[in-house]
Design a protein around this motif. Sequence first.
Motif, PDB file in Angstrom:
ATOM      1  N   ASP A 131      43.571  35.475  36.519  1.00 17.85           N
ATOM      2  CA  ASP A 131      43.005  36.775  36.891  1.00 17.85           C
ATOM      3  C   ASP A 131      43.903  37.877  36.357  1.00 17.85           C
ATOM      4  OD1 ASP A 131      40.871  35.636  38.160  1.00 17.85           O
ATOM      5  OD2 ASP A 131      41.488  36.163  40.201  1.00 17.85           O
ATOM      6  N   ASP A 133      44.207  40.910  37.561  1.00 15.66           N
ATOM      7  CA  ASP A 133      44.615  41.928  38.548  1.00 15.66           C
ATOM      8  C   ASP A 133      45.859  41.488  39.323  1.00 15.66           C
ATOM      9  OD1 ASP A 133      43.232  39.890  39.910  1.00 15.66           O
ATOM     10  OD2 ASP A 133      42.675  41.244  41.555  1.00 15.66           O
ATOM     11  N   HIS A 255      47.430  40.304  44.488  1.00 16.90           N
ATOM     12  CA  HIS A 255      46.380  40.897  43.648  1.00 16.90           C
ATOM     13  C   HIS A 255      45.708  42.030  44.411  1.00 16.90           C
ATOM     14  CE1 HIS A 255      42.505  38.820  45.203  1.00 16.90           C
ATOM     15  NE2 HIS A 255      43.420  38.763  46.133  1.00 16.90           N
ATOM     16  N   ARG A 256      44.732  42.663  43.773  1.00 21.32           N
ATOM     17  CA  ARG A 256      44.048  43.804  44.391  1.00 21.32           C
ATOM     18  C   ARG A 256      43.116  43.308  45.491  1.00 21.32           C
ATOM     19  NH1 ARG A 256      41.401  45.287  40.028  1.00 21.32           N
ATOM     20  NH2 ARG A 256      40.092  43.519  40.486  1.00 21.32           N
TER      21      ARG A 256
END
Length: 324
Positions: A131, A133, A255-256
């Motif tokens: 990922d 993010d 992560h976000r």
Amino acid sequence: MATRTGRSDTAPWSSRTYAAPTEPLERLVEMKVARGLPVTVCLPALNEEATIGPICEGIAGLVGAGLVDALNVVVDAATTDRTAQIAARAGATVYSSDDLLTHVPRGNGGKGDVLWRSLSVAREGVIVWIDADISSFDPSFVSGLLAPLLSDPEIHLVKGFYRRDEPEGEEPQNRRPSGGGRLTELVARPLLSLFYPELAGIVQPLAGETAGLTDSLKRLPFFTGYGVEMGLLIDVADRFGVGSIAQVDLIRRRHRPRDLVALGRASHQILEVVLRRLEDAGRIKLDEEPERTLIQFAPDKLETISTFDPVEERPPLLSIPGQA
Ligand SMILES: Nc1nc2c(ncn2[C@@H]2O[C@H](COP(=O)(O)OP(=O)(O)O)[C@@H](O)[C@H]2O)c(=O)[nH]1
Ligand SMILES: [Mg+2]
């Protein structure tokens, strides 16, 4: 309420759960070369300018070390920030998913569609999805995911797992290595326990950090949107056996976070994937197609928000002309 620890269903996972890797990179490079499996790392990225740079730089180091053969970032037209430029400057080859497999309409394909298209530009060998993010990326995520895949020919898919950030000052004995996000704890894990207990030993079933043999992945359909991870787990286990899946400890990842409305939409997609697979296997019978519009309520108002973002199933890539 009865709680037990160490459920027997999860016991087989102990042999397929790998610690964070300690092998020197050269050893992994040797294994990769010996097995003739070039490695493509691919980052799906929708407006990730804040985090894409350091991730690509970290992976570029692995390209330099000979472990990674290609670094691809797959954006699409909805990416309007500087993700593509930053990634290219850090050494990545940037693709737009709008330019890949153009004869198959993208619809609201989301993440799953991007992963599927990304396979079409991966080298024949191993693909590692990360990922874009992640704000705590470490190159050992990539080497960690590769280690079980390169060392054990029985393994077709490797999932990463990690600890979530603990509150400041948390005592080590209170750390829960298996703590998942809300979607994991409230949707994915209960579903796996109910219907696929043989997969309940997977610590982070929704982790985007995943590696697999491209030849195997091209033989499987992909669900669009956020149903992709659950679909792949069910389908890899069905096609190649539960024993073909391993998981590896990536220690820690940040992560976000997504808001509850977005998580509700992802949950709707995950539920649909599981219902579909249960029906395909003849384990449930739905009288009619499930309603594919999700009704949610606006925060603080009795106002409905309708979202029509149904999951679609992309065919195995090998069935697409020109991809075999
Ligand atoms: N190109 C592209 N990337 C996407 C899309 N949807 C999600 N991603 C990427 O997929 C990764 C995981 O998505 P994210 O929303 O963080 O999922 P979560 O971690 O499950 O909350 C991130 O790198 C996203 O930028 C999409 O529609 N297009
Ligand atoms: Mg995320």
